[in-house]
Motif scaffolding. Structure first.
Motif, PDB file in Angstrom:
ATOM      1  N   ALA A   1      42.493  29.096  36.046  1.00  0.00           N
ATOM      2  CA  ALA A   1      43.205  30.426  36.526  1.00  0.00           C
ATOM      3  C   ALA A   1      43.652  30.206  37.667  1.00  0.00           C
ATOM      4  O   ALA A   1      42.670  29.597  38.287  1.00  0.00           O
ATOM      5  CB  ALA A   1      42.978  31.019  36.391  1.00  0.00           C
ATOM      6  N   ARG A   2      44.802  30.079  38.563  1.00  0.00           N
ATOM      7  CA  ARG A   2      44.679  29.646  39.975  1.00  0.00           C
ATOM      8  C   ARG A   2      44.465  30.905  40.619  1.00  0.00           C
ATOM      9  O   ARG A   2      44.663  32.425  40.045  1.00  0.00           O
ATOM     10  CB  ARG A   2      46.192  29.629  40.258  1.00  0.00           C
ATOM     11  N   GLU A   3      43.911  31.258  42.010  1.00  0.00           N
ATOM     12  CA  GLU A   3      43.465  32.657  42.766  1.00  0.00           C
ATOM     13  C   GLU A   3      44.542  33.401  42.986  1.00  0.00           C
ATOM     14  O   GLU A   3      44.538  34.732  42.409  1.00  0.00           O
ATOM     15  CB  GLU A   3      42.380  32.132  43.773  1.00  0.00           C
ATOM     16  N   LYS A   4      45.886  32.886  42.657  1.00  0.00           N
ATOM     17  CA  LYS A   4      47.091  33.688  44.008  1.00  0.00           C
ATOM     18  C   LYS A   4      47.932  34.278  42.790  1.00  0.00           C
ATOM     19  O   LYS A   4      47.944  35.446  42.403  1.00  0.00           O
ATOM     20  CB  LYS A   4      47.929  32.733  44.106  1.00  0.00           C
ATOM     21  N   ASP A   5      47.696  34.257  41.365  1.00  0.00           N
ATOM     22  CA  ASP A   5      47.586  34.572  40.079  1.00  0.00           C
ATOM     23  C   ASP A   5      47.018  35.357  39.540  1.00  0.00           C
ATOM     24  O   ASP A   5      47.421  36.338  39.483  1.00  0.00           O
ATOM     25  CB  ASP A   5      48.292  33.110  38.896  1.00  0.00           C
ATOM     26  N   ILE A   6      45.890  35.579  39.662  1.00  0.00           N
ATOM     27  CA  ILE A   6      44.616  36.801  39.158  1.00  0.00           C
ATOM     28  C   ILE A   6      45.116  37.799  40.067  1.00  0.00           C
ATOM     29  O   ILE A   6      44.815  38.978  40.686  1.00  0.00           O
ATOM     30  CB  ILE A   6      42.876  36.009  39.589  1.00  0.00           C
ATOM     31  N   ALA A   7      45.344  37.125  41.706  1.00  0.00           N
ATOM     32  CA  ALA A   7      44.970  37.966  42.754  1.00  0.00           C
ATOM     33  C   ALA A   7      46.733  39.297  42.806  1.00  0.00           C
ATOM     34  O   ALA A   7      46.093  40.476  42.394  1.00  0.00           O
ATOM     35  CB  ALA A   7      44.886  37.709  43.777  1.00  0.00           C
ATOM     36  N   GLU A   8      47.200  38.440  41.823  1.00  0.00           N
ATOM     37  CA  GLU A   8      49.020  39.298  41.655  1.00  0.00           C
ATOM     38  C   GLU A   8      48.169  40.130  40.380  1.00  0.00           C
ATOM     39  O   GLU A   8      49.592  41.292  40.204  1.00  0.00           O
ATOM     40  CB  GLU A   8      50.103  38.755  41.589  1.00  0.00           C
TER      41      GLU A   8
END
Length: 304
Positions: free
Chosen positions: A200-207
């Protein structure tokens, strides 16, 4: 505000709310798909597992627990989830936040209280980074608690960006070509650690965390320190991602396509025994388990 303007504002709010829900559903499906693939690729979860899900109060661990619970409801196998938070007794830590959230989502949980904060502050000189010691103390405590509750797997919320950052940290500062594996056994052989968010990408998790409105608890022990090596690496990777979209994905794939014969570790690959006349210089008869009475076929090296 007149009636027409009020109606227009209501329509706008409904439209925005619908878009947010659609975006959240899309992100959830992506994270589920990526987590499911990571679990399958590395055989992270098996029928009957009791998984201790380590919850720090940050976006990554919240997202990990959320998606794991979603998968648990629909998985073809049965496994147990137990959320565990380590209260390190940091000043001002909001002790009520995690218990309230975990009760609201209906997952069994434990809050483990250990004053590692005082230990770290007493050992690490003022101005020095505390992450290394803090993580060691935290890891040791959580490993021991997993045994206490009978958990055979420990789930950590590290994602793809964390794995790449660790790889470059070890290469730039540690002189090692070493990353953060999606699955590992602890040094003492007692604990199995899994990282379901490995793809998983961090920016997806953050959003996703923002849309889900998780009650994020910031780390005040080390999060405000300047000049952290990991932060330097993170900023480098973010710059690369912005300048060359797709580079991060390519770099992560390289961690899954390692060619030992094209590196320089003599313990990982037997360079000393290479012979001309065999594919890649490897004489099969010299490999472990090869039978002496079955000599390898010579090849025409000009045709390779």
């Amino acid at each position: 505000m007149n009636f027409a303007l009020m109606t227009e504002q209501i329509d706008t709010d409904v439209s925005l709310d619908k878009k947010m829900k659609l975006r959240m559903n899309k992100l959830q499906k992506r994270l589920r798909r990526e987590m499911g693939k990571a679990i399958a690729d590395f055989n992270m979860i098996e029928d009957g597992d009791k998984i201790m899900v380590c919850l720090s109060g940050g976006k990554d661990s919240y997202a990990m627990l959320d998606i794991l619970m979603n998968l648990q409801r629909n998985a073809p196998i049965s496994f147990e989830l137990v959320a565990v938070n380590l209260d390190q007794k940091q000043p001002g830590f909001p002790e009520h936040v995690l218990p309230a959230y975990l009760e609201s989502v209906g997952v069994p949980f434990h809050i483990v209280e250990r004053d590692t904060y005082s230990v770290v502050k007493s050992v690490v000189p003022e101005g020095k980074t505390t992450c290394a010691l803090c993580s060691r103390l935290r890891r040791g405590t959580l490993y021991g608690f997993a045994e206490e509750i009978g958990a055979n797997k420990i789930a950590l919320g590290h994602h793809r960006d964390d794995i790449l950052e660790t790889f470059f940290l070890n290469m730039f500062y540690g002189g090692k070509l070493k990353g953060m594996p999606p699955k590992l056994v602890s040094d003492d052989g007692k604990n199995m650690v899994i990282r379901p968010l490995a793809y998983a990408r961090e920016k997806d998790i953050a959003e996703y965390a923002e849309l889900r409105e998780f009650p994020i608890i910031p780390c005040n022990l080390c999060g405000s320190q300047d000049g952290l090596q990991r932060q330097i690496i993170k900023e480098m990777l973010q710059a690369w991602d912005k300048q060359s979209p797709g580079r991060i994905e390519t770099m992560f794939r390289s961690l899954q396509n390692v060619v030992p014969s094209h590196l320089a570790d003599a313990e990982l690959f037997d360079f000393k025994s290479l012979e001309v006349g065999y594919r890649h210089g490897i004489n099969p008869a010299m490999q472990s388990g090869a039978e002496n009475n079955h000599m390898p076929e010579m090849i025409d090296i000009l045709s390779v």
